[in-house]
Design a protein around this motif. Structure first.
Motif, short mmCIF file in Angstrom:
data_model
loop_
_atom_site.label_atom_id
_atom_site.label_comp_id
_atom_site.label_asym_id
_atom_site.label_seq_id
_atom_site.Cartn_x
_atom_site.Cartn_y
_atom_site.Cartn_z
N THR A 206 -16.39 -11.29 3.59
CA THR A 206 -16.35 -12.57 4.28
C THR A 206 -17.44 -12.55 5.34
O THR A 206 -17.86 -11.47 5.78
N PRO A 207 -17.91 -13.71 5.78
CA PRO A 207 -18.96 -13.73 6.80
C PRO A 207 -18.58 -12.98 8.08
O PRO A 207 -19.43 -12.43 8.76
N GLY B 195 -4.78 -11.01 0.60
CA GLY B 195 -4.31 -9.95 -0.28
C GLY B 195 -4.83 -8.61 0.17
O GLY B 195 -5.53 -8.51 1.18
N PHE B 196 -4.48 -7.58 -0.58
CA PHE B 196 -4.96 -6.24 -0.27
C PHE B 196 -5.02 -5.42 -1.54
O PHE B 196 -4.36 -5.71 -2.54
N ILE B 197 -5.83 -4.38 -1.48
CA ILE B 197 -5.87 -3.33 -2.51
C ILE B 197 -5.86 -2.00 -1.76
O ILE B 197 -6.64 -1.80 -0.82
N ILE B 198 -4.98 -1.10 -2.18
CA ILE B 198 -4.90 0.24 -1.63
C ILE B 198 -5.27 1.20 -2.75
O ILE B 198 -4.82 1.02 -3.89
N LEU C 260 -8.57 -2.25 1.20
CA LEU C 260 -9.37 -3.47 1.29
C LEU C 260 -8.43 -4.62 1.62
O LEU C 260 -7.50 -4.89 0.85
N ALA C 261 -8.65 -5.26 2.75
CA ALA C 261 -7.95 -6.50 3.07
C ALA C 261 -8.82 -7.63 2.52
O ALA C 261 -10.04 -7.62 2.71
N LEU D 57 -12.92 -12.25 -1.32
CA LEU D 57 -13.90 -11.50 -0.56
C LEU D 57 -13.18 -10.46 0.31
O LEU D 57 -12.00 -10.61 0.61
N ILE D 58 -13.91 -9.45 0.70
CA ILE D 58 -13.33 -8.39 1.52
C ILE D 58 -13.39 -8.83 2.99
O ILE D 58 -14.44 -9.11 3.52
#
Length: 153
Positions: free
Chosen positions: A69-70, A113-116, A133-134, A144-145
């Motif tokens: 993200t920006p 969302g998130f990825i672990i 990653l949020a 986007l991260i």
């Protein structure tokens, strides 16, 4: 409080509930790592993870920064926070190399969302670290991260 800070709080709460890491003081005191199995991500989230792998492997700081993200953050051990794409670009300028990301868990709630997961230099190699990653969905629906948090094992 900014417009997006509520999203960060939501993701932080999701992460706090989803994951805890046992504390150990030395490699000798640690039990062998009992790693979670990989999960299959929805295509849109998998695209973020695989885009990260490709950009990192290619040492492409521009492509990495574009995944964020920006106002996104990179939080790496031993480094100050990098916020925003220009700072992320500087943080990743000389970074990269072989990378394989293994997702352990993910979650989505509306536009956040998130990825672990864990990372290694290649699929099947021992994992050398963990990441969170949020994520935030932009106006076009692209994930986007919002924050990349990692640490070595």
């Amino acid at each position: 409080m900014s417009k997006v800070s509520g999203s960060y709080v939501c993701v932080a709460l999701l992460l706090a509930v989803a994951w805890t890491q046992p504390n150990a003081t030395s490699a000798q005191e640690r039990a062998p790592m009992d790693l979670p199995p990989a999960v299959v991500l929805p295509a849109a989230l998998d695209a973020v993870l695989r885009g990260y792998e490709v950009a990192w492997t290619n040492r492409d700081a521009v492509a990495l920064a574009d995944l964020f993200t920006p106002d996104g953050y990179v939080l790496r051990p031993g480094q100050g926070p990098a916020q925003g794409r220009p700072a992320i670009l500087r943080a990743y300028r000389n970074a990269g190399g072989p990378l394989s990301l293994k997702p352990y868990q993910y979650g989505v709630d509306g536009g956040v969302g998130f990825i672990i997961g864990g990372y290694s230099s290649a699929p099947g190699q021992p994992e050398v670290g963990k990441f969170v990653l949020a994520l935030r969905r932009d106006e076009s629906g692209t994930w986007l991260i919002a924050a990349d948090i990692d640490n070595g094992n």
